[in-house]
Design a protein around this motif. Structure first.
Motif, PDB file in Angstrom:
ATOM      1  N   MET A   1       0.842  -1.209   0.000  1.00 55.87           N
ATOM      2  CA  MET A   1       0.000   0.000   0.000  1.00 55.87           C
ATOM      3  C   MET A   1       0.870   1.249   0.000  1.00 55.87           C
ATOM      4  SD  MET A   1      -3.258  -0.203   2.460  1.00 55.87           S
ATOM      5  CE  MET A   1      -3.538  -1.971   2.365  1.00 55.87           C
ATOM      6  N   PRO A   3       1.250   4.960   0.853  1.00 55.92           N
ATOM      7  CA  PRO A   3       0.540   6.023   1.564  1.00 55.92           C
ATOM      8  C   PRO A   3       0.792   7.423   0.999  1.00 55.92           C
ATOM      9  CG  PRO A   3       2.384   5.236   2.879  1.00 55.92           C
ATOM     10  CD  PRO A   3       2.421   4.487   1.579  1.00 55.92           C
ATOM     11  N   SER A   6      -1.857  10.146   0.696  1.00 52.98           N
ATOM     12  CA  SER A   6      -3.037   9.636   1.407  1.00 52.98           C
ATOM     13  C   SER A   6      -3.569  10.667   2.389  1.00 52.98           C
ATOM     14  CB  SER A   6      -2.695   8.373   2.185  1.00 52.98           C
ATOM     15  OG  SER A   6      -2.454   7.335   1.288  1.00 52.98           O
ATOM     16  N   THR A   9      -4.337   7.020   6.773  1.00 53.43           N
ATOM     17  CA  THR A   9      -3.501   5.829   6.609  1.00 53.43           C
ATOM     18  C   THR A   9      -3.399   5.081   7.931  1.00 53.43           C
ATOM     19  OG1 THR A   9      -2.137   7.102   5.104  1.00 53.43           O
ATOM     20  CG2 THR A   9      -1.223   5.034   5.843  1.00 53.43           C
ATOM     21  N   SER A  29      -5.277   2.629   3.548  1.00 47.38           N
ATOM     22  CA  SER A  29      -4.993   4.008   3.128  1.00 47.38           C
ATOM     23  C   SER A  29      -6.075   4.470   2.171  1.00 47.38           C
ATOM     24  CB  SER A  29      -3.617   4.117   2.480  1.00 47.38           C
ATOM     25  OG  SER A  29      -3.684   3.692   1.151  1.00 47.38           O
ATOM     26  N   ILE A  30      -6.342   5.769   2.200  1.00 47.66           N
ATOM     27  CA  ILE A  30      -7.348   6.321   1.296  1.00 47.66           C
ATOM     28  C   ILE A  30      -6.902   7.722   0.893  1.00 47.66           C
ATOM     29  CG2 ILE A  30      -8.835   7.280   3.136  1.00 47.66           C
ATOM     30  CD1 ILE A  30     -11.258   6.280   1.412  1.00 47.66           C
ATOM     31  N   HIS A  31      -7.121   8.062  -0.368  1.00 44.44           N
ATOM     32  CA  HIS A  31      -6.767   9.381  -0.886  1.00 44.44           C
ATOM     33  C   HIS A  31      -7.971  10.316  -0.786  1.00 44.44           C
ATOM     34  CE1 HIS A  31      -3.488   7.051  -2.565  1.00 44.44           C
ATOM     35  NE2 HIS A  31      -2.865   8.195  -2.779  1.00 44.44           N
ATOM     36  N   GLU A  34     -11.411   9.608  -2.672  1.00 45.04           N
ATOM     37  CA  GLU A  34     -11.462   8.213  -3.117  1.00 45.04           C
ATOM     38  C   GLU A  34     -12.564   7.448  -2.371  1.00 45.04           C
ATOM     39  OE1 GLU A  34      -8.165   4.696  -3.964  1.00 45.04           O
ATOM     40  OE2 GLU A  34      -7.937   5.924  -2.168  1.00 45.04           O
ATOM     41  N   TYR A  66      -3.864  10.948   9.996  1.00 46.13           N
ATOM     42  CA  TYR A  66      -4.926  11.672   9.287  1.00 46.13           C
ATOM     43  C   TYR A  66      -4.429  13.082   9.010  1.00 46.13           C
ATOM     44  CZ  TYR A  66      -8.962  14.466   8.277  1.00 46.13           C
ATOM     45  OH  TYR A  66      -9.811  15.350   7.664  1.00 46.13           O
ATOM     46  N   ASP A 223      -5.169  -5.321  -0.262  1.00 47.27           N
ATOM     47  CA  ASP A 223      -5.793  -4.772  -1.463  1.00 47.27           C
ATOM     48  C   ASP A 223      -6.201  -5.920  -2.351  1.00 47.27           C
ATOM     49  OD1 ASP A 223      -6.020  -1.934  -1.802  1.00 47.27           O
ATOM     50  OD2 ASP A 223      -3.860  -1.874  -1.456  1.00 47.27           O
TER      51      ASP A 223
END
Ligand code: ADP
Length: 228
Positions: A1, A3, A6, A9, A29-31, A34, A66, A223
């Motif tokens: 993943m 980050p 991101s 995370t 993790s996220i953008h 997203e 964050y 993932d």
């Protein structure tokens, strides 16, 4: 993943309840903007992961970043402030306040943040319009259908302009047609607001609305190539 870039995370998350290892090295993790679906069988740790990411549950170990801040190092007061300003929540059952009208429900988070009634309700009506429930403003939650109630709940979650929307089985109590509509409107509204969505679901059909899927098994996440 990876980050890089991101918004939110998590690395090496562990959380035990007695002998149960709810999380056992989970990563996430996220953008910005997203939509990530968190999938996996019942009891695999999905809700625990969501609650840790949202700062509701503190992990036993691991790190949650964050927007450049370490969530696990914050005080309870800092984390609740963050939840009010930066995070929105939608649960399986809308959890609307039954005594309030739908527009009052949607305006409530703004009212709690000190916004006056008129501007709060004006903003609420705008979000209800986007979720196609504008006509329900004066009704109480008991007078609307399950699908309509969930769309009101989504409007309430987005009204404060959160950067992350946490949705835990948001269509779990709906039939497939209403579930699809909620997902379609939820993802459209979140994308238009550039809010990232952490979507917990066990339904492939619901996860299909995401940009990416993460599978949790026995408290570990990975993932996944989308299964078509
Ligand atoms: P999922 O959301 O995938 O169904 P959960 O995160 O709710 O999974 O639960 C993961 C495991 O942790 C399960 O075995 C569950 O029983 C346990 N668990 C979760 N929350 C608690 C809690 N507050 N107290 C005790 N056990 C819990």
């Amino acid at each position: 993943m990876n980050p890089a870039g991101s918004l939110l995370t998590a690395t090496g998350l562990h959380k035990a309840y007695g002998a149960t290892r709810a999380l056992d090295g989970a990563e996430f993790s996220i953008h910005p903007g997203e939509v990530v679906a968190v999938m996996g069988p019942s009891g695999s740790g999905k809700s625990t992961l969501l609650h840790c990411l949202a700062g509701i549950v503190t992990p036993d170990s691991g790190s949650i970043g964050y927007a450049g801040r370490e969530l696990t190092a914050m005080s309870d007061a800092e984390r609740s402030a963050l939840r009010r300003t930066d995070f929105g929540f939608v649960f399986q059952f809308g959890q609307l306040v039954p005594e309030l009208t739908c527009v009052e429900n949607v305006a409530l988070p703004l009212r709690l943040n000190g916004v006056k009634r008129r501007p709060a309700e004006a903003a609420a009506r705008e979000w209800m319009d986007r979720l196609q429930v504008a006509e329900l403003g004066g009704k109480r939650p008991g007078e609307v259908s399950g699908g309509q109630g969930q769309r009101v709940a989504v409007a309430r979650a987005l009204v404060t302009g959160p950067r992350v929307l946490f949705a835990d089985e948001p269509t779990g109590a709906l039939d497939s047609l209403n579930g699809e509509l909620v997902m379609q409107l939820l993802t459209e509204a979140a994308r238009s607001a550039n809010a990232a969505v952490v979507l917990v679901t066990h339904e492939t059909r619901v996860a299909a609305y995401s940009d990416r899927e993460i599978v949790v098994r026995d408290g570990r996440s990975r993932d996944m190539e989308r299964v078509v």
